[in-house]
Design a protein around this motif. Structure first.
Motif, short mmCIF file in Angstrom:
data_model
loop_
_atom_site.label_atom_id
_atom_site.label_comp_id
_atom_site.label_asym_id
_atom_site.label_seq_id
_atom_site.Cartn_x
_atom_site.Cartn_y
_atom_site.Cartn_z
N SER A 179 0.83 -1.21 0.00
CA SER A 179 0.00 0.00 0.00
C SER A 179 0.86 1.25 0.00
O SER A 179 0.57 2.23 -0.71
N LEU A 180 1.95 1.25 0.77
CA LEU A 180 2.85 2.40 0.78
C LEU A 180 3.56 2.53 -0.56
O LEU A 180 3.66 3.63 -1.13
N VAL A 181 4.06 1.43 -1.11
CA VAL A 181 4.79 1.47 -2.38
C VAL A 181 3.87 1.90 -3.52
O VAL A 181 4.27 2.66 -4.41
N ALA A 182 2.63 1.44 -3.52
CA ALA A 182 1.67 1.89 -4.53
C ALA A 182 1.46 3.39 -4.46
O ALA A 182 1.37 4.07 -5.49
N ASP A 183 1.41 3.92 -3.24
CA ASP A 183 1.21 5.36 -3.08
C ASP A 183 2.44 6.13 -3.57
O ASP A 183 2.31 7.20 -4.17
N LEU A 184 3.64 5.58 -3.35
CA LEU A 184 4.86 6.24 -3.80
C LEU A 184 4.97 6.25 -5.32
O LEU A 184 5.41 7.24 -5.91
N CYS A 185 4.56 5.15 -5.95
CA CYS A 185 4.84 4.97 -7.38
C CYS A 185 3.65 5.24 -8.29
O CYS A 185 3.85 5.47 -9.49
N GLY A 221 3.74 -14.90 -1.96
CA GLY A 221 4.24 -14.07 -3.05
C GLY A 221 3.58 -12.72 -3.22
O GLY A 221 3.81 -12.04 -4.22
N ILE A 222 2.80 -12.26 -2.23
CA ILE A 222 2.08 -11.01 -2.41
C ILE A 222 3.01 -9.81 -2.58
O ILE A 222 2.73 -8.91 -3.39
N VAL A 223 4.14 -9.78 -1.87
CA VAL A 223 5.03 -8.61 -1.93
C VAL A 223 5.77 -8.57 -3.27
O VAL A 223 5.75 -7.56 -3.99
N GLY A 224 6.44 -9.67 -3.62
CA GLY A 224 7.21 -9.68 -4.85
C GLY A 224 6.35 -9.44 -6.08
O GLY A 224 6.69 -8.62 -6.95
N ILE A 225 5.23 -10.14 -6.18
CA ILE A 225 4.34 -9.97 -7.33
C ILE A 225 3.72 -8.58 -7.32
O ILE A 225 3.58 -7.94 -8.37
N GLY A 226 3.36 -8.09 -6.13
CA GLY A 226 2.79 -6.75 -6.03
C GLY A 226 3.78 -5.68 -6.47
O GLY A 226 3.42 -4.73 -7.18
N PHE A 227 5.05 -5.81 -6.07
CA PHE A 227 6.08 -4.88 -6.51
C PHE A 227 6.17 -4.86 -8.03
O PHE A 227 6.26 -3.80 -8.66
N LEU A 228 6.16 -6.04 -8.62
CA LEU A 228 6.27 -6.12 -10.07
C LEU A 228 5.10 -5.40 -10.75
O LEU A 228 5.30 -4.60 -11.68
N ARG A 229 3.88 -5.66 -10.29
CA ARG A 229 2.71 -5.04 -10.91
C ARG A 229 2.73 -3.52 -10.76
O ARG A 229 2.40 -2.77 -11.67
N ILE A 230 3.15 -3.05 -9.58
CA ILE A 230 3.19 -1.61 -9.33
C ILE A 230 4.24 -0.94 -10.20
O ILE A 230 3.99 0.09 -10.84
#
Length: 391
Positions: A179-185, A221-230
């Motif tokens: 959620s924080l990374v999505a807000d940053l990017c 895998g929620i973090v790694g896959i989420g980072f990739l999608r974001i």
């Protein structure tokens, strides 16, 4: 946060005049160590969907006439629902009140007045009285807080096991981190509020066109896959390569979620999702024994989410991180610096030992932030995030 969890796969039974859907669930914390205790009963919505003649999904509220309710003191809730004649392929179970529900990352960060308190669950239904689904899944739209909701990335879907054990489930730290990374990017325009992690933001959203990211202890895998999608959806042109690692027993669920991500990205974003899995035991990693994929290249960023709770494995984790850093330096002839992005929801004081171990290995904290966790009728909780580097 709390999570709606299915205790077993829903079943469909044929009655005299209609089909019945039988559901058994609980609402608990990420570790399943506390049940939701709400002063007021919480109505639940069960929403199904079927395809019409044009191939479009049509939502159907299966609880429109009578909503099941979760009450204080409950440990489980069982109920039956009548299914419509149209074949329902998937159902979602969540609080009927949208203000209580985490549907998007912007519901979780920044913390609002009430959103993001309970995350719903999805499950595919058998077409008849056949074999029920063996997995359920979470769905979370990836969006910055100031972003137009219509521009949100297609929802991230992550499979989980049934039941309320801690194995093969998403945890609070991973949800808050994304959620924080999505807000940053993804936030557009760029938010005027203070950026809590400018150095991390520069790594993820700077001018770098390629970014090699290695995750340790990836779980489902929620973090790694989420980072990739974001990162692939951001406007900064970052081309990430992500390798998720964990013990071999995590591979089945992680690979299933990679396959789900690949299908989503190919159908909706027109590109290939560059994410893989490789087994990594920290007992091997601490002495530099890595698989072919870890050894294949230097790594820019190491992701560690919710891995410091077990003090028995802390030293092996820290030494593995140092060994990966040494590998990256050697791979580039000494010109490379690997950083660690660590997120943890502190669960006991002994976790602080990790930072003493980091210091002994030459790691230092470059920046940090604390993100409050959305909670309902519970003590205040938070997720701590750190960016570490090593000379």
């Amino acid at each position: 946060m709390h999570y709606v969890r299915l205790l077993r796969p829903p079943t469909v039974e044929q009655g005299r005049s209609h089909r019945q859907l039988k559901i058994s669930l609980t609402i608990t914390t990420d570790l399943g160590d506390a049940y939701l205790f709400s002063q007021e009963p919480i109505e639940l919505a069960v929403v199904g969907a079927y395809q019409n003649a044009e191939g479009r999904l049509v939502p159907v509220n299966l609880t429109q006439n009578a909503s099941p309710r979760w009450r204080a003191g409950m440990r489980a809730l069982k109920f039956d629902l009548q299914l419509p004649r149209n074949p329902i392929s998937t159902i979602q179970i969540r609080p009927a009140n949208r203000q209580l529900t985490a549907l998007a990352t912007s519901d979780v960060y920044p913390v609002g007045q009430s959103n993001g308190l309970v995350m719903g669950v999805y499950v595919d239904l058998p077409s008849s009285e056949g074999m029920p689904s063996q997995v359920c899944f979470r769905s979370l739209r990836l969006t910055g807080a100031s972003q137009d909701p219509a521009a949100a990335v297609n929802a991230l879907q992550v499979e989980e096991d049934f039941g309320d054990s801690i194995a093969r489930h998403i945890w609070d730290g991973g949800v808050v981190t994304l959620s924080l990374v999505a807000d940053l990017c993804l936030a557009s325009p760029v938010p005027v509020r203070h950026n809590p992690m400018p150095l991390l933001s520069n790594i993820l959203c700077g001018q770098r066109r390629e970014l090699n990211i290695l995750e340790l202890g990836c779980g489902v895998g929620i973090v790694g896959i989420g980072f990739l999608r974001i990162l692939k959806a951001s406007s900064y042109g970052v081309s990430p390569k992500i390798l998720m690692t964990d013990l071999s027993e995590a591979e089945e669920r992680a690979q299933a979620n990679i396959s789900r991500c690949l299908a989503d990205s190919q159908s909706s974003e027109g590109g290939r999702a560059d994410v893989e899995f490789e087994s990594l035991d920290w007992q091997d990693g601490k002495v530099g024994l890595f698989g072919e994929k870890v050894q294949s290249q230097p790594w820019d960023l190491l992701l560690v989410s919710e891995c410091t709770y077990n003090t028995d494995t802390l030293l092996a984790l820290v030494q593995t991180l140092s060994a990966i850093h040494a590998h990256s330096v050697q791979k580039t002839g000494g010109s490379h610096t690997t950083k660690i992005f660590l997120a943890t929801k502190p669960r006991h004081s002994s976790e602080r030992e990790a930072f003493d171990m980091f210091a002994e290995e030459g790691w230092r904290v470059e920046e940090q932030t604390v993100v409050p966790l959305p909670v309902l009728n519970s003590n205040a909780q938070s997720v701590e995030m750190y960016l570490l580097s090593k000379s």
